[in-house]
Design a protein around this motif. Structure first.
Motif, mmCIF file in Angstrom:
data_model
loop_
_atom_site.group_PDB
_atom_site.id
_atom_site.type_symbol
_atom_site.label_atom_id
_atom_site.label_comp_id
_atom_site.label_asym_id
_atom_site.label_seq_id
_atom_site.Cartn_x
_atom_site.Cartn_y
_atom_site.Cartn_z
ATOM 1 N N MET A 36 0.823 -1.204 0.000
ATOM 2 C CA MET A 36 0.000 0.000 0.000
ATOM 3 C C MET A 36 0.862 1.261 0.000
ATOM 4 S SD MET A 36 -3.147 -0.892 -0.192
ATOM 5 C CE MET A 36 -4.020 -2.442 -0.090
ATOM 6 N N ALA A 37 1.984 1.230 0.712
ATOM 7 C CA ALA A 37 2.899 2.376 0.717
ATOM 8 C C ALA A 37 3.469 2.600 -0.683
ATOM 9 C CB ALA A 37 4.022 2.161 1.727
ATOM 10 N N ALA A 38 3.827 1.517 -1.363
ATOM 11 C CA ALA A 38 4.357 1.639 -2.726
ATOM 12 C C ALA A 38 3.292 2.180 -3.671
ATOM 13 C CB ALA A 38 4.857 0.281 -3.217
ATOM 14 N N LYS A 39 2.044 1.730 -3.503
ATOM 15 C CA LYS A 39 0.955 2.225 -4.347
ATOM 16 C C LYS A 39 0.702 3.704 -4.085
ATOM 17 C CE LYS A 39 -3.890 1.577 -5.650
ATOM 18 N NZ LYS A 39 -3.638 2.362 -6.843
ATOM 19 N N LEU A 40 0.704 4.096 -2.809
ATOM 20 C CA LEU A 40 0.507 5.509 -2.479
ATOM 21 C C LEU A 40 1.599 6.361 -3.113
ATOM 22 C CD1 LEU A 40 -0.921 7.806 -1.008
ATOM 23 C CD2 LEU A 40 0.396 7.202 1.043
ATOM 24 N N GLN A 41 2.842 5.912 -3.011
ATOM 25 C CA GLN A 41 3.954 6.653 -3.611
ATOM 26 C C GLN A 41 3.756 6.776 -5.122
ATOM 27 O OE1 GLN A 41 7.841 4.910 -3.087
ATOM 28 N NE2 GLN A 41 8.799 6.336 -4.497
ATOM 29 N N ARG A 42 3.441 5.677 -5.778
ATOM 30 C CA ARG A 42 3.245 5.674 -7.238
ATOM 31 C C ARG A 42 2.108 6.617 -7.663
ATOM 32 N NH1 ARG A 42 3.476 0.380 -7.043
ATOM 33 N NH2 ARG A 42 1.221 0.162 -7.088
ATOM 34 N N ASP A 43 0.956 6.490 -6.985
ATOM 35 C CA ASP A 43 -0.199 7.310 -7.353
ATOM 36 C C ASP A 43 0.035 8.785 -7.053
ATOM 37 O OD1 ASP A 43 -1.325 4.923 -8.078
ATOM 38 O OD2 ASP A 43 -2.866 4.908 -6.498
ATOM 39 N N TRP A 44 0.657 9.062 -5.930
ATOM 40 C CA TRP A 44 0.944 10.448 -5.556
ATOM 41 C C TRP A 44 1.904 11.057 -6.574
ATOM 42 C CZ3 TRP A 44 2.537 11.741 0.183
ATOM 43 C CH2 TRP A 44 2.619 13.111 0.368
ATOM 44 N N ARG A 45 2.929 10.317 -6.966
ATOM 45 C CA ARG A 45 3.866 10.805 -7.990
ATOM 46 C C ARG A 45 3.156 11.059 -9.318
ATOM 47 N NH1 ARG A 45 9.605 7.521 -7.834
ATOM 48 N NH2 ARG A 45 10.497 8.666 -6.085
ATOM 49 N N ARG A 46 2.296 10.113 -9.706
ATOM 50 C CA ARG A 46 1.562 10.271 -10.960
ATOM 51 C C ARG A 46 0.699 11.536 -10.920
ATOM 52 N NH1 ARG A 46 -2.017 6.250 -10.749
ATOM 53 N NH2 ARG A 46 -3.574 7.743 -10.114
ATOM 54 N N ASN A 47 -0.013 11.737 -9.833
ATOM 55 C CA ASN A 47 -0.832 12.942 -9.692
ATOM 56 C C ASN A 47 0.034 14.197 -9.736
ATOM 57 O OD1 ASN A 47 -3.010 11.223 -9.326
ATOM 58 N ND2 ASN A 47 -3.055 11.459 -7.106
ATOM 59 N N ALA A 48 1.172 14.156 -9.059
ATOM 60 C CA ALA A 48 2.059 15.323 -9.017
ATOM 61 C C ALA A 48 2.644 15.624 -10.396
ATOM 62 C CB ALA A 48 3.174 15.105 -7.995
ATOM 63 N N ARG A 49 2.940 14.582 -11.175
ATOM 64 C CA ARG A 49 3.463 14.817 -12.532
ATOM 65 C C ARG A 49 2.459 15.595 -13.373
ATOM 66 N NH1 ARG A 49 4.369 9.528 -12.749
ATOM 67 N NH2 ARG A 49 6.287 8.992 -11.710
ATOM 68 N N SER A 50 1.185 15.303 -13.189
ATOM 69 C CA SER A 50 0.181 15.976 -14.011
ATOM 70 C C SER A 50 -0.181 17.361 -13.477
ATOM 71 C CB SER A 50 -1.075 15.113 -14.148
ATOM 72 O OG SER A 50 -1.706 14.955 -12.912
ATOM 73 N N SER A 51 0.086 17.637 -12.209
ATOM 74 C CA SER A 51 -0.321 18.935 -11.665
ATOM 75 C C SER A 51 0.825 19.905 -11.405
ATOM 76 C CB SER A 51 -1.099 18.739 -10.362
ATOM 77 O OG SER A 51 -0.245 18.317 -9.330
ATOM 78 N N ALA A 52 2.041 19.406 -11.261
ATOM 79 C CA ALA A 52 3.151 20.276 -10.853
ATOM 80 C C ALA A 52 3.606 21.234 -11.948
ATOM 81 C CB ALA A 52 4.333 19.434 -10.370
ATOM 82 N N GLY A 53 3.467 20.839 -13.193
ATOM 83 C CA GLY A 53 3.886 21.712 -14.287
ATOM 84 C C GLY A 53 5.386 21.898 -14.334
ATOM 85 N N ALA A 54 5.807 22.825 -15.173
ATOM 86 C CA ALA A 54 7.237 23.068 -15.370
ATOM 87 C C ALA A 54 7.897 23.598 -14.099
ATOM 88 C CB ALA A 54 7.447 24.043 -16.517
ATOM 89 N N HIS A 55 7.153 24.373 -13.306
ATOM 90 C CA HIS A 55 7.750 24.933 -12.089
ATOM 91 C C HIS A 55 7.982 23.877 -11.006
ATOM 92 C CE1 HIS A 55 3.517 24.888 -10.918
ATOM 93 N NE2 HIS A 55 3.899 25.051 -9.673
ATOM 94 N N GLY A 56 7.389 22.696 -11.150
ATOM 95 C CA GLY A 56 7.573 21.644 -10.160
ATOM 96 C C GLY A 56 8.085 20.353 -10.773
ATOM 97 N N LYS A 57 8.935 20.485 -11.788
ATOM 98 C CA LYS A 57 9.354 19.296 -12.534
ATOM 99 C C LYS A 57 10.104 18.263 -11.684
ATOM 100 C CE LYS A 57 13.604 21.247 -14.417
ATOM 101 N NZ LYS A 57 14.298 21.619 -15.631
ATOM 102 N N HIS A 58 10.735 18.695 -10.592
ATOM 103 C CA HIS A 58 11.480 17.754 -9.740
ATOM 104 C C HIS A 58 10.635 17.225 -8.580
ATOM 105 C CE1 HIS A 58 15.108 18.744 -11.888
ATOM 106 N NE2 HIS A 58 14.914 20.014 -11.630
#
Length: 130
Positions: A36-58
């Motif tokens: 579940m921790a690995a899934k949370l990390q994966r999903d959170w990263r996926r969501n962040a990739r789509s919302s962070a934009g260029a200013h949050g690329k890292h």
């Protein structure tokens, strides 16, 4: 005056059985919690990739998971690692700031994870209750 003998020795086998079962529950819960921790990390990263934009690329790569020491059972910490690029900006990305609205990437990931985690916990509990 009469002596009163308070003897709880009959409870010792019950306590030992509870401790044994608690250990078994923790053993069953370990792989579930890790998954579940690995899934949370994966999903959170996926969501962040789509919302962070260029200013949050890292920022998405700063979201990590690691097991923490606990005597109570399996315990993982998932979230931005402040030692990584943009990891210290997690609060601003998640809850917003004067410069941007909240992204709620963690909240979205938790919303999909919570019913899965509850179902897994119920399955473990049911196995020990029957």
């Amino acid at each position: 005056m009469a002596d009163v003998d308070l003897d709880f020795s009959e409870l010792l086998p019950v306590a030992a059985e509870i401790e044994r079962e608690a250990h078994e529950v923790a053993q069953e819960a370990y792989p579930v919690t890790k998954k579940m921790a690995a899934k949370l990390q994966r999903d959170w990263r996926r969501n962040a990739r789509s919302s962070a934009g260029a200013h949050g690329k890292h920022y998405p790569r700063s979201i990590t998971s690691e097991q923490r020491f606990s005597t109570d059972g399996p315990d993982w910490e998932v979230g931005p690692d402040r030692a990584m690029p943009q990891g210290g900006m997690g609060r601003g990305f998640e809850w917003g700031s004067v410069h941007q609205p909240p992204h709620n990437d963690m909240g979205q990931a938790m919303a999909t994870l919570e019913p899965l985690f509850e179902a897994a916990a119920k399955k473990i509990a049911d196995g020990f209750m029957s």
